[in-house]
Design a protein around this motif. Structure first.
Motif, mmCIF file in Angstrom:
data_model
loop_
_atom_site.group_PDB
_atom_site.id
_atom_site.type_symbol
_atom_site.label_atom_id
_atom_site.label_comp_id
_atom_site.label_asym_id
_atom_site.label_seq_id
_atom_site.Cartn_x
_atom_site.Cartn_y
_atom_site.Cartn_z
ATOM 1 N N LEU A 71 0.768 -1.387 -0.114
ATOM 2 C CA LEU A 71 0.178 -0.458 -0.103
ATOM 3 C C LEU A 71 1.045 0.864 0.217
ATOM 4 O O LEU A 71 0.463 2.209 -0.664
ATOM 5 C CB LEU A 71 -1.010 0.160 1.566
ATOM 6 C CG LEU A 71 -2.318 -0.909 1.419
ATOM 7 C CD1 LEU A 71 -2.948 -0.892 2.329
ATOM 8 C CD2 LEU A 71 -3.076 -0.795 0.400
ATOM 9 N N THR A 72 1.983 1.297 0.808
ATOM 10 C CA THR A 72 3.179 2.182 1.343
ATOM 11 C C THR A 72 3.336 2.435 -0.581
ATOM 12 O O THR A 72 3.797 3.834 -1.362
ATOM 13 C CB THR A 72 4.394 1.884 1.800
ATOM 14 O OG1 THR A 72 3.317 2.070 2.843
ATOM 15 C CG2 THR A 72 4.614 3.609 1.972
ATOM 16 N N GLU A 73 3.987 1.686 -1.098
ATOM 17 C CA GLU A 73 4.797 1.657 -2.720
ATOM 18 C C GLU A 73 3.448 2.270 -3.386
ATOM 19 O O GLU A 73 4.393 2.824 -4.519
ATOM 20 C CB GLU A 73 4.891 0.683 -2.924
ATOM 21 C CG GLU A 73 6.367 -0.303 -2.878
ATOM 22 C CD GLU A 73 6.401 -2.040 -3.010
ATOM 23 O OE1 GLU A 73 5.518 -2.657 -3.780
ATOM 24 O OE2 GLU A 73 7.084 -2.795 -1.921
ATOM 25 N N SER A 74 2.266 2.072 -3.913
ATOM 26 C CA SER A 74 0.876 1.956 -4.147
ATOM 27 C C SER A 74 0.856 3.233 -4.722
ATOM 28 O O SER A 74 0.455 4.412 -5.307
ATOM 29 C CB SER A 74 0.030 0.764 -4.145
ATOM 30 O OG SER A 74 -1.044 1.859 -4.981
ATOM 31 N N LEU A 75 0.363 3.986 -2.705
ATOM 32 C CA LEU A 75 0.473 5.224 -2.300
ATOM 33 C C LEU A 75 1.124 6.418 -2.884
ATOM 34 O O LEU A 75 0.953 7.266 -3.859
ATOM 35 C CB LEU A 75 0.311 5.517 -1.004
ATOM 36 C CG LEU A 75 -0.086 6.851 -0.915
ATOM 37 C CD1 LEU A 75 -1.364 6.940 -0.772
ATOM 38 C CD2 LEU A 75 -0.168 6.553 1.371
ATOM 39 N N ARG A 76 2.767 6.058 -3.161
ATOM 40 C CA ARG A 76 3.876 6.627 -3.900
ATOM 41 C C ARG A 76 3.643 6.980 -5.408
ATOM 42 O O ARG A 76 3.870 7.799 -5.655
ATOM 43 C CB ARG A 76 5.020 6.071 -2.977
ATOM 44 C CG ARG A 76 6.541 6.639 -4.168
ATOM 45 C CD ARG A 76 8.064 5.927 -2.851
ATOM 46 N NE ARG A 76 7.455 6.088 -2.064
ATOM 47 C CZ ARG A 76 7.801 4.286 -1.401
ATOM 48 N NH1 ARG A 76 7.833 3.689 -1.950
ATOM 49 N NH2 ARG A 76 7.618 4.623 -0.072
ATOM 50 N N ASP A 77 3.494 5.846 -5.732
ATOM 51 C CA ASP A 77 2.752 5.681 -6.969
ATOM 52 C C ASP A 77 1.969 6.799 -7.579
ATOM 53 O O ASP A 77 1.994 7.447 -8.742
ATOM 54 C CB ASP A 77 2.609 4.520 -7.211
ATOM 55 C CG ASP A 77 3.693 3.380 -7.995
ATOM 56 O OD1 ASP A 77 5.674 4.158 -7.550
ATOM 57 O OD2 ASP A 77 3.444 1.910 -7.917
ATOM 58 N N VAL A 78 1.127 6.811 -6.944
ATOM 59 C CA VAL A 78 -0.537 7.519 -7.383
ATOM 60 C C VAL A 78 -0.513 8.569 -6.406
ATOM 61 O O VAL A 78 -1.274 9.341 -7.609
ATOM 62 C CB VAL A 78 -1.980 6.769 -6.105
ATOM 63 C CG1 VAL A 78 -2.900 7.569 -6.029
ATOM 64 C CG2 VAL A 78 -1.851 5.403 -6.461
ATOM 65 N N THR A 79 0.539 8.962 -5.532
ATOM 66 C CA THR A 79 0.973 10.575 -5.392
ATOM 67 C C THR A 79 1.206 10.785 -6.219
ATOM 68 O O THR A 79 1.519 12.412 -6.388
ATOM 69 C CB THR A 79 1.867 10.698 -4.346
ATOM 70 O OG1 THR A 79 0.894 10.018 -2.705
ATOM 71 C CG2 THR A 79 2.113 11.820 -3.588
ATOM 72 N N ARG A 80 2.796 10.718 -7.124
ATOM 73 C CA ARG A 80 3.565 10.960 -8.315
ATOM 74 C C ARG A 80 2.781 11.771 -9.001
ATOM 75 O O ARG A 80 3.002 12.077 -10.129
ATOM 76 C CB ARG A 80 4.289 9.963 -8.491
ATOM 77 C CG ARG A 80 5.517 10.551 -9.269
ATOM 78 C CD ARG A 80 6.879 9.274 -9.730
ATOM 79 N NE ARG A 80 7.280 9.343 -8.677
ATOM 80 C CZ ARG A 80 7.239 8.637 -8.093
ATOM 81 N NH1 ARG A 80 7.501 6.756 -8.826
ATOM 82 N NH2 ARG A 80 8.735 7.832 -7.325
ATOM 83 N N VAL A 81 1.750 10.428 -9.522
ATOM 84 C CA VAL A 81 0.739 10.328 -10.745
ATOM 85 C C VAL A 81 0.273 11.847 -11.051
ATOM 86 O O VAL A 81 -0.454 12.336 -11.179
ATOM 87 C CB VAL A 81 0.005 9.393 -11.168
ATOM 88 C CG1 VAL A 81 -1.115 9.675 -12.496
ATOM 89 C CG2 VAL A 81 1.207 8.342 -11.644
ATOM 90 N N ALA A 82 -0.665 12.055 -9.142
ATOM 91 C CA ALA A 82 -1.430 12.755 -8.807
ATOM 92 C C ALA A 82 -0.742 14.130 -9.301
ATOM 93 O O ALA A 82 -1.597 15.103 -9.751
ATOM 94 C CB ALA A 82 -2.238 13.267 -8.292
ATOM 95 N N GLU A 83 0.686 14.311 -8.815
ATOM 96 C CA GLU A 83 1.629 15.756 -8.746
ATOM 97 C C GLU A 83 1.632 15.997 -9.983
ATOM 98 O O GLU A 83 1.839 17.440 -10.663
ATOM 99 C CB GLU A 83 2.566 15.283 -8.143
ATOM 100 C CG GLU A 83 2.186 15.112 -6.707
ATOM 101 C CD GLU A 83 4.034 15.268 -5.330
ATOM 102 O OE1 GLU A 83 4.871 14.311 -6.697
ATOM 103 O OE2 GLU A 83 4.258 15.129 -4.181
ATOM 104 N N SER A 84 2.626 14.914 -10.824
ATOM 105 C CA SER A 84 2.472 15.186 -12.474
ATOM 106 C C SER A 84 1.052 15.553 -13.159
ATOM 107 O O SER A 84 1.016 16.667 -13.927
ATOM 108 C CB SER A 84 2.752 13.354 -13.436
ATOM 109 O OG SER A 84 2.923 14.075 -14.618
ATOM 110 N N ARG A 85 0.019 15.180 -13.036
ATOM 111 C CA ARG A 85 -1.146 15.669 -14.084
ATOM 112 C C ARG A 85 -1.808 16.421 -13.256
ATOM 113 O O ARG A 85 -2.112 17.072 -13.815
ATOM 114 C CB ARG A 85 -1.806 14.301 -13.513
ATOM 115 C CG ARG A 85 -1.716 13.424 -14.356
ATOM 116 C CD ARG A 85 -3.208 12.000 -14.452
ATOM 117 N NE ARG A 85 -2.653 10.934 -14.917
ATOM 118 C CZ ARG A 85 -3.216 10.026 -15.878
ATOM 119 N NH1 ARG A 85 -4.698 10.043 -15.036
ATOM 120 N NH2 ARG A 85 -2.370 9.154 -15.700
ATOM 121 N N GLY A 86 -1.404 17.522 -11.987
ATOM 122 C CA GLY A 86 -1.443 18.127 -11.682
ATOM 123 C C GLY A 86 -0.666 20.048 -11.955
ATOM 124 O O GLY A 86 -1.447 20.684 -12.342
#
Length: 94
Positions: A71-86
Protein backbone atom coordinates in the motif's frame (compact mmCIF):
# COMPACT_ATOMS: atom_id res chain seq x y z
CA UNK A 1 9.42 20.57 -10.53
CA UNK A 2 11.51 21.93 -13.37
CA UNK A 3 10.08 24.64 -15.64
CA UNK A 4 7.74 22.96 -18.10
CA UNK A 5 8.94 19.46 -17.28
CA UNK A 6 6.62 16.53 -16.79
CA UNK A 7 7.16 14.50 -13.64
CA UNK A 8 7.52 10.93 -14.84
CA UNK A 9 5.92 7.98 -13.04
CA UNK A 10 9.26 6.43 -12.11
CA UNK A 11 12.21 7.53 -10.04
CA UNK A 12 15.75 7.93 -11.21
CA UNK A 13 18.97 6.95 -9.51
CA UNK A 14 18.85 7.23 -5.74
CA UNK A 15 15.07 7.69 -5.88
CA UNK A 16 15.27 11.17 -7.35
CA UNK A 17 12.36 12.37 -9.52
CA UNK A 18 12.67 12.18 -13.30
CA UNK A 19 11.31 14.87 -15.59
CA UNK A 20 10.64 15.00 -19.30
CA UNK A 21 10.71 18.19 -21.33
CA UNK A 22 8.83 18.06 -24.60
CA UNK A 23 5.49 18.55 -26.26
CA UNK A 24 3.91 15.46 -24.70
CA UNK A 25 3.52 13.51 -27.92
CA UNK A 26 6.71 11.47 -28.05
CA UNK A 27 7.51 7.88 -27.17
CA UNK A 28 8.54 8.59 -23.57
CA UNK A 29 5.36 10.60 -22.96
CA UNK A 30 3.22 7.74 -24.27
CA UNK A 31 5.20 5.24 -22.19
CA UNK A 32 4.69 7.43 -19.10
CA UNK A 33 0.93 7.59 -19.83
CA UNK A 34 0.78 3.79 -20.09
CA UNK A 35 2.74 3.31 -16.86
CA UNK A 36 0.54 5.81 -15.01
CA UNK A 37 -2.56 3.93 -16.18
CA UNK A 38 -1.00 0.65 -15.04
CA UNK A 39 -0.07 2.11 -11.64
CA UNK A 40 -3.59 3.46 -11.09
CA UNK A 41 -5.13 0.14 -12.07
CA UNK A 42 -2.82 -1.76 -9.75
CA UNK A 43 -3.71 0.63 -6.92
CA UNK A 44 -7.39 -0.13 -7.41
CA UNK A 45 -6.71 -3.86 -7.41
CA UNK A 46 -4.60 -3.53 -4.27
CA UNK A 47 -7.36 -1.64 -2.48
CA UNK A 48 -9.76 -4.47 -3.28
CA UNK A 49 -7.28 -7.02 -1.96
CA UNK A 50 -6.71 -4.94 1.18
CA UNK A 51 -10.45 -4.77 1.88
CA UNK A 52 -10.74 -8.55 1.51
CA UNK A 53 -7.72 -9.22 3.72
CA UNK A 54 -8.86 -6.83 6.43
CA UNK A 55 -12.30 -8.47 6.46
CA UNK A 56 -10.68 -11.78 7.41
CA UNK A 57 -10.67 -12.71 11.08
CA UNK A 58 -7.33 -14.51 10.97
CA UNK A 59 -4.70 -12.27 9.46
CA UNK A 60 -1.09 -12.66 10.48
CA UNK A 61 1.20 -9.80 11.31
CA UNK A 62 3.38 -10.84 8.36
CA UNK A 63 0.39 -10.53 6.01
CA UNK A 64 -0.48 -7.11 7.41
CA UNK A 65 3.13 -5.96 7.11
CA UNK A 66 3.28 -7.13 3.49
CA UNK A 67 -0.01 -5.35 2.77
CA UNK A 68 1.26 -2.15 4.40
CA UNK A 69 4.44 -2.25 2.30
CA UNK A 70 2.50 -2.74 -0.93
CA UNK A 71 0.00 0.00 0.00
CA UNK A 72 2.90 2.36 0.76
CA UNK A 73 4.47 1.68 -2.64
CA UNK A 74 1.14 2.14 -4.37
CA UNK A 75 0.39 5.37 -2.54
CA UNK A 76 3.82 6.71 -3.54
CA UNK A 77 3.08 5.88 -7.20
CA UNK A 78 -0.42 7.35 -7.14
CA UNK A 79 0.83 10.51 -5.42
CA UNK A 80 3.45 10.95 -8.15
CA UNK A 81 0.78 10.51 -10.85
CA UNK A 82 -1.46 13.08 -9.13
CA UNK A 83 1.40 15.57 -8.78
CA UNK A 84 2.37 15.13 -12.42
CA UNK A 85 -1.17 15.48 -13.75
CA UNK A 86 -1.93 18.41 -11.46
CA UNK A 87 1.20 20.24 -12.61
CA UNK A 88 0.27 19.67 -16.24
CA UNK A 89 -3.27 20.97 -15.62
CA UNK A 90 -1.89 24.11 -13.94
CA UNK A 91 0.61 24.63 -16.78
CA UNK A 92 -2.17 24.29 -19.36
CA UNK A 93 -4.32 26.95 -17.64
CA UNK A 94 -1.69 29.67 -18.01
Amino acid sequence: MTDGGRLLPWAGPEGKPCYLVGDGTGYVSRLADDIEDLQLGMAGDLLGHAAELLAERRVTSAELRYLALRLTESLRDVTRVAESRGARLRAGSH
